[in-house]
Design a protein around this motif. Structure first.
Motif, PDB file in Angstrom:
ATOM      1  N   CYS A  92       0.953  -1.389  -0.110  1.00 23.14           N
ATOM      2  CA  CYS A  92       0.058   0.067   0.073  1.00 23.14           C
ATOM      3  C   CYS A  92       0.851   1.255  -0.010  1.00 23.14           C
ATOM      4  CB  CYS A  92      -1.017   0.001   0.989  1.00 23.14           C
ATOM      5  SG  CYS A  92      -0.195   0.466   2.687  1.00 23.14           S
ATOM      6  N   GLY A  93       2.150   1.309   0.740  1.00 23.39           N
ATOM      7  CA  GLY A  93       2.833   2.301   0.387  1.00 23.39           C
ATOM      8  C   GLY A  93       2.696   3.317   1.723  1.00 23.39           C
ATOM      9  N   CYS A  95       0.913   2.293   5.040  1.00 21.84           N
ATOM     10  CA  CYS A  95       0.750   1.728   6.479  1.00 21.84           C
ATOM     11  C   CYS A  95       2.055   1.718   7.259  1.00 21.84           C
ATOM     12  CB  CYS A  95       0.118   0.237   6.240  1.00 21.84           C
ATOM     13  SG  CYS A  95       1.538  -0.899   5.740  1.00 21.84           S
ATOM     14  N   CYS A 106       3.236  -5.738   5.022  1.00 11.88           N
ATOM     15  CA  CYS A 106       2.014  -4.779   4.858  1.00 11.88           C
ATOM     16  C   CYS A 106       0.631  -5.776   4.765  1.00 11.88           C
ATOM     17  CB  CYS A 106       2.068  -4.037   3.362  1.00 11.88           C
ATOM     18  SG  CYS A 106       0.757  -3.267   2.876  1.00 11.88           S
TER      19      CYS A 106
END
Ligand SMILES: [Zn+2]
Length: 337
Positions: A92-93, A95, A106
């Motif tokens: 997701c980049g 979290c 992730c």
């Protein structure tokens, strides 16, 4: 374009070489004209359906190298014609795990599939510039094995002077682990089933090579080699057949890295051995997205050496799977397109 597609799980006969539409890059995406794809064990598990059902046809393959062919709206980092390598972890980049750089933790983490094709589309952040001096085949051989090995060596806190036992040393992951462990100053004891591969393993840096035959207890050989101490780190991708031997081969306070289960994943073992010897059990699966851009330049400088066993044209992807499953490898198998 040509692609290998799988419509239902099965043996190599389910890999179909088909003509399909060229994918279009969306916002933030880049289309790559692939020139080479690296074959990983993962591709075989995808083909067998180990990751679930097939709602749509799947194009397998996570590692690949090629040239940027088209860019979608909003792409700023890449332009047409640049040579690139795919960094195959998707997350997701945003979290806490991603922000920390521990992308496989992730909850949205997954591994990219789709490089058994002439073209593929990836998010722009999933590309790494291909350094000079490498062929596309060499660049495509790096991805998953080196990212996985480097990540678990970091997490195992591998230190210069420590010792490491390496099962499956001649595979792509094995040779990546061997080279990265040597770079860190470890003493590597490599395990292979084939006497004929022993000398080559030494050429790539193995300090000792143990020849393993099913039914033997490798820990006896390890203990005689180490005067009863055991080794600091054991890297086990074999699973059911090797796990108990791995546990018996570890020095007190050592780390058992489990990074696959090619002979099966259901085992029983003595927990007493684990806690009395203060062993750390470390599960390994892929690695941080930061690793591939950091280590790629080491290949063009000759610090790391890509090891390619065999190359196949894309339409013979089934033959590459057959070799990996049934005939063994020394290094990577590559598809070219
Ligand atoms: Zn995330």
């Amino acid at each position: 374009m040509k692609a290998i597609r799988i419509h239902e799980p099965g043996d190599i006969s389910v890999m179909h070489y088909e003509d399909i539409d060229i994918p279009q890059p969306g916002v933030g995406q880049v289309r790559v004209r692939l020139r080479a794809a690296g074959v990983n064990h993962r591709d075989i598990w995808v083909r067998r359906g180990n990751f679930g059902a097939f709602p749509d046809p799947v194009i397998p393959g996570s590692d690949g190298a090629g040239e940027v062919d088209a860019i979608g709206a909003g792409v700023t980092r890449w332009s047409v014609g640049q040579k690139v390598v795919i960094n195959p972890g998707l997350s997701c980049g945003a979290c806490p795990a991603c922000l920390k750089g521990d992308h496989p933790a992730c909850r949205q983490f997954r591994i990219f599939d789709g490089t058994y094709a002439e073209y593929t589309v990836v998010p722009e952040e999933n590309l790494v510039a291909m350094p000079g001096g490498l062929t596309f085949a060499e660049a495509a051989s790096v991805g998953i094995p080196y990212v996985t090995a480097e990540d678990f060596l970091i997490r195992a806190n591998a230190l210069p002077g420590q010792s490491l036992l390496l099962w499956g040393a001649t595979g792509g992951l094995g040779l990546a682990t061997l080279q990265l462990a040597k770079l860190r100053g470890l003493r590597v004891v490599a395990v292979t089933r084939s006497q004929s591969r022993s000398e080559k393993l030494r050429q790539y840096g193995a300090d000792e090579v143990l020849i393993y035959t099913s039914g033997d207890d490798l820990s006896d050989a390890v203990m005689s080699l180490t005067h009863g101490r055991g080794l600091d780190i054991v890297v086990d991708s074999v699973g059911r057949e090797s796990f108990v031997q791995s546990l018996s081969s570890i020095a007190r306070g050592g780390v058992l890295v489990t990074v696959g289960s090619t002979t099966g994943g259901q085992i029983s073992f003595d927990l007493g051995r684990l806690f009395r010897h203060r062993v750390t059990l470390l599960g390994a699966f892929m690695g941080s997205a930061s690793i591939l851009p950091r280590i790629m330049p080491l290949f063009s400088r000759g610090v790391l050496v890509p090891v390619i066993d065999n190359s196949f044209p894309l339409e013979q992807a089934d033959q590459a799977h057959d070799q990996m499953e049934n005939h063994g490898v020394f290094g990577k198998l590559i598809l070219t397109m």
